[in-house]
Design a protein around this motif. Sequence first.
Motif, mmCIF file in Angstrom:
data_model
loop_
_atom_site.group_PDB
_atom_site.id
_atom_site.type_symbol
_atom_site.label_atom_id
_atom_site.label_comp_id
_atom_site.label_asym_id
_atom_site.label_seq_id
_atom_site.Cartn_x
_atom_site.Cartn_y
_atom_site.Cartn_z
ATOM 1 N N LYS A 41 0.845 -1.231 0.167
ATOM 2 C CA LYS A 41 -0.085 -0.074 0.130
ATOM 3 C C LYS A 41 0.824 1.142 -0.068
ATOM 4 O O LYS A 41 0.582 2.290 -0.789
ATOM 5 N N ILE A 96 0.888 4.017 -2.671
ATOM 6 C CA ILE A 96 0.668 5.530 -2.613
ATOM 7 C C ILE A 96 1.703 6.289 -2.773
ATOM 8 O O ILE A 96 1.578 7.479 -3.452
ATOM 9 N N ALA A 143 -7.511 9.798 6.492
ATOM 10 C CA ALA A 143 -8.970 9.487 6.067
ATOM 11 C C ALA A 143 -9.011 7.886 6.025
ATOM 12 O O ALA A 143 -10.215 7.438 6.623
ATOM 13 N N TRP A 144 -8.040 7.241 5.893
ATOM 14 C CA TRP A 144 -8.544 5.736 5.929
ATOM 15 C C TRP A 144 -8.767 5.052 7.033
ATOM 16 O O TRP A 144 -9.397 3.834 7.238
ATOM 17 N N ALA A 145 -8.177 5.906 8.230
ATOM 18 C CA ALA A 145 -8.665 5.253 9.458
ATOM 19 C C ALA A 145 -9.747 6.025 10.184
ATOM 20 O O ALA A 145 -10.193 5.502 11.253
ATOM 21 N N TYR A 146 -10.507 6.943 9.421
ATOM 22 C CA TYR A 146 -11.446 7.696 10.149
ATOM 23 C C TYR A 146 -12.769 7.023 10.046
ATOM 24 O O TYR A 146 -13.306 6.765 9.014
ATOM 25 N N ALA A 165 -7.630 -0.621 9.159
ATOM 26 C CA ALA A 165 -8.963 0.215 9.197
ATOM 27 C C ALA A 165 -10.003 -0.020 10.226
ATOM 28 O O ALA A 165 -10.425 0.600 10.997
ATOM 29 N N LYS A 192 -11.515 2.018 13.308
ATOM 30 C CA LYS A 192 -12.904 2.322 13.517
ATOM 31 C C LYS A 192 -13.475 2.015 14.760
ATOM 32 O O LYS A 192 -14.386 2.765 14.946
ATOM 33 N N VAL A 200 -3.412 -2.083 5.357
ATOM 34 C CA VAL A 200 -4.166 -0.969 5.574
ATOM 35 C C VAL A 200 -5.619 -1.287 5.661
ATOM 36 O O VAL A 200 -6.503 -1.258 6.856
ATOM 37 N N GLU A 201 -6.094 -2.166 4.752
ATOM 38 C CA GLU A 201 -7.553 -2.791 4.819
ATOM 39 C C GLU A 201 -7.875 -3.574 5.888
ATOM 40 O O GLU A 201 -9.208 -3.557 6.287
ATOM 41 N N ASN A 228 2.225 12.398 3.777
ATOM 42 C CA ASN A 228 2.500 11.207 3.387
ATOM 43 C C ASN A 228 4.046 10.919 3.396
ATOM 44 O O ASN A 228 4.893 11.870 3.472
#
Lengths: 520, 321
Positions: free
Chosen positions: A3, A7, A325-328, A463, A467, A459-460, A75
């Motif tokens: 990932k 990115i 954003a990905w963890a929000y 997350a 959350k 990351v998937e 980043n």
Amino acid sequence: MRKYVSIFVALVVAASMLAGCAQNSTPRPKEGGTLIVSHQDDPISFNPDWKTDDYAYPINQNIFNKLVTLDPRYNIVPDLATKWEVSPDGKTYTFYLAKNVKWHDGTKFTSQDVKWTFDTIIQKKGTAYNNLQAVESIECPDDYTVVFKLKQPYSAFLGFLAWYGTFVMPKHVYEGTDWTTNPANQKPIGTGPFKFVEWVKGDHVTLEKNPDYFKGAPHLDKVVFRIIPDANTALQAFLNNEVDVAGVRPPLSEVGKLEKTDGVKVIKFAAPSRYYIAFNMRKAPWNNLDVRKAIALAVNRQEIVDKALKGLGQAAKGFYTPAIAWAYNDKDVLPERNLQEANRLLDAAGLKPNAEGIRLKIDLPYFQGSEWADMATVIKANLKEVGIDVNLQQLEIAAWMQKVLTDHDFDITILNGFQGPDPDNLRLRVGSNGNLQMMGYSNAEVDKLLDEASQLTKVEERAPKYKDVQRILSQELPIVPLAEVTSIYVFKSYVHGMPVEDGIGKVTFSDYSLVWLDKK
Amino acid sequence: MGRYLLKKAGAAVLTIIFVLVLNFFIIHIAPGDPARILSGLDNPSPEVIQTLREKYGLDKPLQVQLVTYFKRVIKGDLGHSIVYDRPVWTLIKERLGATLLLTFTSAIIAFVLGSLLGAYSATRQGSKVDAALSFVAYLLYSMPSFWLGLMLILVFASWLKILPTSGMVNLRAPSTGILHYLDVFWHLILPATTLSLVQIPAYYRITRSSVSGVLKEDFITMFRASGMDERKIFRKYAFKNAILPTVTVFGLHLAYVVTGAALVEIVFAWPGMGRLMLGAIYRRDYPLLMGIYLIMSLSVAVTMIVVDILYAVLDPRIRYT
């Protein structure tokens, strides 16, 4: 890891496209000139890894490099390491180093410098020590390869390497000496785009172009950091052309005016940092969820943004920064303001109003500074509406730390802080043993989720865990998020190539290697 | 005189020791832990904090720290700063020049202007000029120095654009030799003006009341009756008698030259000791603070002795035995 690489690739593509567009509208970079940046205070020293030193950090970004670094949008981008790999089990990080790097004194940079730096930070307990606890060993198979072996997988590792107190230092200068008093702390030798020239204490730090910089020589001849402690004076110096880049943040109330000023550029965006209320859950009535909920219902977050932050920011909704954003989690959010419900909850908790309508008298210690004072004043007025009488205690930071972090002598407090570079930061702020967890909050499920998430590599997979943590926080309310911090960059419009404009995907926040001046 | 000085010096040394011990306890009583501050607010690790405490001896009991400190000071070593990891004396030396330049210049300007205006007012008591001067003096007296400084920046740097806002040198056009000194002088104007303006009222008021008191004395009336020129009376007899209290105020101001200009230094980004001291307070840098306090109490003690000697020079009636 895949990932991260993707990115990164996406960023490089985006950045080169941006650069392509920019070339059409602006002329070729002009060489030469001196950039003057206002700077709040003296650095402690130029040992970049020993102590936490926010006043050295922006300067060090021009003198030193890290293995990987953070760009102005947070980043992770390459620095001394041109590429890196993570083993499938997430326990081995291999960095491939740039080969044409020289220290400012002419010595060749090798993987030995990297190993020495991180061994020393761990041994001597430098400021990044806490983030390197997963490291088991560091190996140098050859001069241009460094391998970090971790005790257990730690997915936040790369982010923390890119963040703070991780500049690579010259082994040949420091080895065998006391790194706290080495003369190089006054006259640093780095690998960065600018070389150190002089530090006139209390007045300025001057750097000059490093023509041999491994990423290409910078355009500027010199960068001068001019120390101006007072924000109002710094603003006048900027407006009067004594300074090109406002390194000292202008008073928030002046930002609107600056945006309308000719020849001045203002760039704003949401930073992964936020303001929040923390409860002292060790004592009554804060150990009662209903009371905490009543506070969350009573505080007017939009009013805080409008009055304390002068409209520069966003009222908080969720329990982590939306900037990562990905963890929000945007589902489990704070309730809307509801005084009636707040009153009902307080009544139910047995906190009945006395003859003057006061249910409770509480202490709110906060730091010095006008935004904090304004924020505390808004909270005081908001809570007054539900019969809570807030005693505001303005403290300087040292006294606040003692009272809140050490003595736990408070009812509620307000603070802000960086939520990154990785959501593992949540462990610090809401984990049972978190170093910044002053609430006395402890939830085994939260701890378990945070631990698991930090050891997963994808990351998937991470997350949903984060959350989930945010869902629990929204139910248990150890904190009440208030507002998102806005990053504000202010500079003269003749300054081109600023990191925040042209450095995304390339350089870090205050690295001026791409900057050039278009002045007559 | 020699014995008197010796006695005075002895008392001064005792006072300094007392002040240092008192300061030592006061700054340690203030809440706050330098190790915690140094480890930062973003990720303070307990191990790092512990390491810092041990390194700087902050884990030892207070009385042990006090004894260690005094043993060092007696040997002439002010110790190392907890924050900067450098000798305290070196840190002070780097800032002393800038501070003395600013504070001495303004102390002298304020002394000269304040006492001249005060004397002038005293000889014209009740006139419009006297009333106007007194009004301005009260106005300046009540003005915070940092506010006045910012106003001067707005007027002379931002609006009229004739002076620089702050700093000590022009970094856009670095200069050497005589031009460098001129550049520093150019940058000194606003901070020195600010600091003088807030000090002038003290001299003005004390000189005015002291001169007008002397002018009412019998011997002055006697000179007047003898037909002596009014200006001669003032110059030769009244002023000399009236200046003593002003000298005391000057001495008091001089005693604080080392750190007294902190707020002005901040507003004008002047690289002086006052800023160093405030920074040391915020970060609880105990050795550095103690070092600054030591220099401060030394300068107070020395100035007081000098003022005493000056008294004897100015007024032949005063003799120390």
